[in-house]
Design a protein around this motif. Sequence first.
Motif, PDB file in Angstrom:
ATOM      1  N   VAL A  37       0.834  -1.210   0.000  1.00  0.00           N
ATOM      2  CA  VAL A  37       0.000   0.000   0.000  1.00  0.00           C
ATOM      3  C   VAL A  37       0.866   1.256   0.000  1.00  0.00           C
ATOM      4  CG1 VAL A  37      -1.681   1.331   1.318  1.00  0.00           C
ATOM      5  CG2 VAL A  37      -1.947  -1.132   1.109  1.00  0.00           C
ATOM      6  N   VAL A  38       1.918   1.223   0.810  1.00  0.00           N
ATOM      7  CA  VAL A  38       2.764   2.417   0.931  1.00  0.00           C
ATOM      8  C   VAL A  38       3.431   2.739  -0.405  1.00  0.00           C
ATOM      9  CG1 VAL A  38       4.899   3.280   1.952  1.00  0.00           C
ATOM     10  CG2 VAL A  38       3.182   2.225   3.391  1.00  0.00           C
ATOM     11  N   GLY A  40       2.299   1.799  -3.261  1.00  0.00           N
ATOM     12  CA  GLY A  40       1.314   1.744  -4.331  1.00  0.00           C
ATOM     13  C   GLY A  40       0.880   3.113  -4.812  1.00  0.00           C
ATOM     14  N   PRO A  41      -0.110   3.140  -5.680  1.00  0.00           N
ATOM     15  CA  PRO A  41      -0.589   4.413  -6.227  1.00  0.00           C
ATOM     16  C   PRO A  41      -1.321   5.237  -5.168  1.00  0.00           C
ATOM     17  CG  PRO A  41      -1.950   2.601  -6.989  1.00  0.00           C
ATOM     18  CD  PRO A  41      -0.820   1.992  -6.257  1.00  0.00           C
ATOM     19  N   ASP A  42      -1.424   6.538  -5.408  1.00  0.00           N
ATOM     20  CA  ASP A  42      -2.116   7.438  -4.486  1.00  0.00           C
ATOM     21  C   ASP A  42      -3.627   7.270  -4.597  1.00  0.00           C
ATOM     22  OD1 ASP A  42       0.339   8.351  -3.978  1.00  0.00           O
ATOM     23  OD2 ASP A  42      -0.039  10.437  -4.542  1.00  0.00           O
ATOM     24  N   GLY A  43      -4.303   7.629  -3.536  1.00  0.00           N
ATOM     25  CA  GLY A  43      -5.753   7.743  -3.594  1.00  0.00           C
ATOM     26  C   GLY A  43      -6.095   9.221  -3.710  1.00  0.00           C
ATOM     27  N   SER A  44      -7.368   9.537  -3.634  1.00  0.00           N
ATOM     28  CA  SER A  44      -7.751  10.944  -3.611  1.00  0.00           C
ATOM     29  C   SER A  44      -8.949  11.062  -2.700  1.00  0.00           C
ATOM     30  CB  SER A  44      -8.127  11.409  -5.006  1.00  0.00           C
ATOM     31  OG  SER A  44      -9.341  10.797  -5.378  1.00  0.00           O
ATOM     32  N   ASN A  45      -9.304  12.292  -2.354  1.00  0.00           N
ATOM     33  CA  ASN A  45     -10.421  12.387  -1.413  1.00  0.00           C
ATOM     34  C   ASN A  45     -11.754  12.093  -2.086  1.00  0.00           C
ATOM     35  OD1 ASN A  45     -11.373  14.838  -2.517  1.00  0.00           O
ATOM     36  ND2 ASN A  45      -9.788  15.925  -1.381  1.00  0.00           N
ATOM     37  N   VAL A  46     -11.761  12.062  -3.409  1.00  0.00           N
ATOM     38  CA  VAL A  46     -12.993  11.698  -4.094  1.00  0.00           C
ATOM     39  C   VAL A  46     -13.177  10.179  -4.046  1.00  0.00           C
ATOM     40  CG1 VAL A  46     -14.309  11.939  -6.205  1.00  0.00           C
ATOM     41  CG2 VAL A  46     -12.616  13.670  -5.590  1.00  0.00           C
ATOM     42  N   PRO A  93     -11.463   7.685  -1.825  1.00  0.00           N
ATOM     43  CA  PRO A  93     -10.468   7.472  -0.773  1.00  0.00           C
ATOM     44  C   PRO A  93      -9.889   6.062  -0.740  1.00  0.00           C
ATOM     45  CG  PRO A  93     -12.666   7.722   0.152  1.00  0.00           C
ATOM     46  CD  PRO A  93     -12.760   8.100  -1.284  1.00  0.00           C
ATOM     47  N   GLY A 122      -6.625   4.084  -3.713  1.00  0.00           N
ATOM     48  CA  GLY A 122      -5.195   3.830  -3.556  1.00  0.00           C
ATOM     49  C   GLY A 122      -4.956   2.449  -3.003  1.00  0.00           C
ATOM     50  N   VAL A 123      -5.696   2.107  -1.955  1.00  0.00           N
ATOM     51  CA  VAL A 123      -5.530   0.796  -1.322  1.00  0.00           C
ATOM     52  C   VAL A 123      -5.974  -0.301  -2.282  1.00  0.00           C
ATOM     53  CG1 VAL A 123      -6.235  -0.632   0.627  1.00  0.00           C
ATOM     54  CG2 VAL A 123      -5.928   1.819   0.929  1.00  0.00           C
ATOM     55  N   ALA A 126       6.502  13.854  -1.726  1.00  0.00           N
ATOM     56  CA  ALA A 126       5.481  14.057  -0.701  1.00  0.00           C
ATOM     57  C   ALA A 126       5.391  12.855   0.240  1.00  0.00           C
ATOM     58  CB  ALA A 126       4.135  14.314  -1.350  1.00  0.00           C
ATOM     59  N   ASP A 127       5.825  11.693  -0.228  1.00  0.00           N
ATOM     60  CA  ASP A 127       5.690  10.481   0.585  1.00  0.00           C
ATOM     61  C   ASP A 127       6.892  10.222   1.483  1.00  0.00           C
ATOM     62  OD1 ASP A 127       3.373  10.154  -0.689  1.00  0.00           O
ATOM     63  OD2 ASP A 127       3.929   8.350  -1.814  1.00  0.00           O
TER      64      ASP A 127
END
Lengths: 447, 310
Positions: free
Chosen positions: A29-30, A32-38, A40, A43-44, A396-397
């Motif tokens: 997960v760490v 992996g790809p990003d998620g977004s608030n739309v 959420p 990403g997981v 950012a990560d």
Amino acid sequence: MTTAVSARLSSPLARRLGGCLFLALVTAVVTGPDGSNVHPLDGVKNSLLNTRVFGFLVFGLLLFAVTSLSGRTKPIGLTQVRTRLSQAVGQRGTRPTGYLLLLAIAVLVPLQLSPAAQGSLFLDVGIYALLALGLNVVVGYAGLLDLGYIAFYAIGAYTTAYFTSSVINGKVVYPLPVHSPLLLNPFFVFPIAVLIASVAGIILGGPTLRLRGDYLAIVTLGFGEIVQILARNSDPLTNGSRGAFGVPPLSLHIGGFSYTWGQDALPYYYLLLGIVVVVMIAFSRLERSRIGRALAAIREDEVAAEASGVQTLRYKLLAFAIGASTSGFAGVLYATRQFFNPETFSLQASILVLTIVIFGGMGNIFGAVLGAVVLQGLAYILRDPIPLIGFKVPDADRFVYFGAVIMIMMVFRPQGLVPSRRRKREITMSEQGMGSADSLGSGEVSA
Amino acid sequence: MSFVDQFWQLTVTGLLVGAIYAVIALGYTLVYGVLQLINFAHSEVFMLGAFGGLFAVRALLPSGNINALLSVLLVLAGLAFGAASGGLAAFALERTAYRPLRRRGAPRLAYLISAIGASLFASNLAGKEFGRDSVNLPKDLFTYNTEVFSVFGARVSSQDLVVFLVALAMLLILDRVVSGTQLGRGIRAVAQDADTASLMGVNVERVIVRTFVIGGLLAGAGGFLYAMKFNASFTMGFIPGVKAFTAAVLGGIGNVRGAVLGGLVLGLVENYGQFFLGADYTDVVAFMVLVLILLVRPSGLLGERLGRAA
């Protein structure tokens, strides 16, 4: 039946397997790809419901296999602690050739690097090594947790800006809206900044060091935050978020001799290297001095130290002030090289220094420097994708990884990369229920 | 606008924010009670609870008009999901950052540092997974800033009222749990003397885990309340976290009622201070309060009551 299953599940082997697989999935997960608030959970989902997860599961199984085959290190018995104790008391012989070799590497390798790498070597590695050396006195020697360490760095930088000015295109530029009536060469600011930073440290530490040790952590955290907020918001004093521009580079004028540290990073680097070496020597002497022994005594058993006539408050305060002044010193150096604004002095920076100290090995001078070289070096290298895998850590990560490093180190290797022998022994002894290995008060963690 | 004119409005806002601080502060105080450790990662539990509640409400939100009953149900669902995410986060935190160290009997410094690591990890991972912009509750969930009634001229919106009442209810329930249930007795026993408690048949490990989870449930629900009033973002935990800790110290750490009092007092002081110093310095006021309390009365307003909670 269920009890049999649960008994099997709670067997150490099964638990370790579970732990390894869990770790593998978290890694998936760490990285992996990003998620977004739309979306959420995307990403997981995209990290786990993807063929790449099998790679991570294999990695988890490998980890399980390796840890199971190598066998768990047995807890060290008390007798072994005793023998280790006697080993550690014997002073380690100095190895001048080894030190000279390291110094030669530190002098020669930068010559081969690109200018960008040289710049990073000064700003990211060198300055942070100096900061880590100072924090090591606080965390490593005195066993105190300082989370607002970067505030003293800010004090150093702003002090420099207050006392200096530069001439750009024939115009005098003052870095701050207010400036000292007496303008100085940056070299003369060093003692002033060191003094101010250590006074700030004493003012802050004085009342809090009397209390339970973990209060210091939260008070310093608050202090760091206050300093940043003040720097950001008091525009008439600090120029606010625009920051301080126009601190002159370091320059030396003795008699007819004159030298200015210019745009090039290398002269700065060599100056800093010299300072770091001097600080390393000074702090290693400090460790073996009366003060260092007093600090070790406080760490190992504060009550016993107090009873033996060690003035615990005074020594803790001293360690705190030494750390603060090192940070202030580094701040001056930084200010003369680099434009700065309040965002430089964030909590993240404090935690980064702490990570370096822990990763390198609390209480070990070489550890502090090595921690800076390895962690910051990695951060620099990881700006580009890793060859072969093609994986790149997004900027950012970075702190996700730093957080993980801190946790993993605390769980598996609390003594760090290059452990201080004494610190390592203290941690082992503390795990056996002897002593405390830090100055956070005598309260025992239950269970 | 003079201070006198603003007084009641500041008081209302202060109590509102203070109630949220109190809810978070309880988590610090409870964990401090059983482990004598500041749980540095508690602020991230709060943050994850806020996201959990918010995303749940957004997923459940029907298209079309929302009537009053539906809006209440949605808020309750948000609270439940927020609390659940908070509890889960706290459980995971205890498992990964605390338990391995406790098994080994690590020095206290190690716990603080590992909790900081966990906090850094959790907040930045949340930033990665949930995006780094702040998220708001769907605007039409509440008819925002509807004046319900006024107290001495201070406006209190329906949303404010909900936040305050829910926080108050949680505080009362927790007080009952700690003083009246078997689990509460266990928590108090462990806080007083873990070794003796274990001799008396208290399962100390279980009490510790449950204490973490209770703190997490509260912080998670508190996070949702906070997100409802303001917004949610991956860095939202830090400042309220430090303030809630301040509140816990202010009331007397380990003291459940102290944490509630501390939260309310801090909320008020902060809002009054903000009037004089300006909004930029709100956080400075809280830190000043922390330092002053430690200087003047380190045991807090109601005194430390480890093990004699409530």
